[in-house]
Every structure is written in C-alpha cells, then in structure tokens.
Design a protein around this motif. Structure first.
Motif, PDB file in Angstrom:
ATOM      1  N   SER A   6       0.810  -1.219   0.000  1.00  0.00           N
ATOM      2  CA  SER A   6       0.000   0.000   0.000  1.00  0.00           C
ATOM      3  C   SER A   6       0.846   1.272   0.000  1.00  0.00           C
ATOM      4  N   ARG A   8       2.898   3.961  -1.789  1.00  0.00           N
ATOM      5  CA  ARG A   8       2.984   4.512  -3.148  1.00  0.00           C
ATOM      6  C   ARG A   8       4.366   5.138  -3.390  1.00  0.00           C
ATOM      7  N   GLU A  27       9.142  -3.436  -7.262  1.00  0.00           N
ATOM      8  CA  GLU A  27       8.033  -4.396  -7.303  1.00  0.00           C
ATOM      9  C   GLU A  27       8.452  -5.748  -6.738  1.00  0.00           C
ATOM     10  N   TYR A  31       6.623  -3.636  -3.437  1.00  0.00           N
ATOM     11  CA  TYR A  31       5.958  -2.356  -3.689  1.00  0.00           C
ATOM     12  C   TYR A  31       5.187  -2.468  -5.000  1.00  0.00           C
ATOM     13  N   LYS A  32       3.873  -2.503  -4.908  1.00  0.00           N
ATOM     14  CA  LYS A  32       3.049  -2.743  -6.093  1.00  0.00           C
ATOM     15  C   LYS A  32       2.479  -1.470  -6.697  1.00  0.00           C
ATOM     16  N   ASP A  33       2.477  -0.385  -5.953  1.00  0.00           N
ATOM     17  CA  ASP A  33       1.890   0.865  -6.435  1.00  0.00           C
ATOM     18  C   ASP A  33       3.014   1.835  -6.789  1.00  0.00           C
TER      19      ASP A  33
END
Length: 88
Positions: A6, A8, A27, A31-33
C-alpha cells in the motif's frame, strides 16, 4: 501501519532501461503501487495527483529538470513532507 503493497512510490527517470530496472526491483521488494514517469514535463502534476509516500527523482530530465520539480514539491501543500531521493 503502511505495508509495502500500500506504499505509493514514484520514479521520475528519463532513461527507460534505468526506469524499468528501478521499478522492477521495487516491485520485487513488494511495492506494487509504483508510478513511473519518463519526463519532467507534467511530472509535478502527476506527483500531486498520485501523492506518493516516496519520490525517486532524476536531476537531468527532458522538459523540466529534477531540481525544479523538487522546488515545486517542497512548495506544495500536498507533497512538501514527501521524502525525495535524487539520482544524478
């Protein structure tokens, strides 16, 4: 507590290969966002919209230099406290 998923992050780097490499490693770390931008033009507006928790910012960018974007970030009510890592 903010988890990696979550959290950013924004990457502003004009070298496409380096931009992809940084994003890939972020990623892989969970860290996906991640917002990836390739030019300084319009970057500040995108950063304000995205409101990242951390900005990775190149100094030499086409359109608007990273130092100018940093000045805008520090003057912004929304982004002024956002940590920035400068790439040179």
């Amino acid at each position: 507590m903010t988890t990696n998923a979550s959290f950013r992050l924004a990457v502003v780097e004009d070298d496409l290969d380096l931009n992809k490499l940084i994003r890939y490693h972020l990623e892989q770390a969970g860290y996906k966002d991640v917002l990836a931008l390739l030019t300084g033009t319009g970057a500040f507006e995108e950063l304000q919209r995205f409101q990242p928790h951390l900005i990775v910012l190149d100094v030499m960018l086409p359109g608007v230099y990273g130092t100018e974007i940093l000045e805008q970030v520090r003057a912004s009510k929304i982004l002024k406290d956002t940590p920035v890592i400068m790439l040179t």
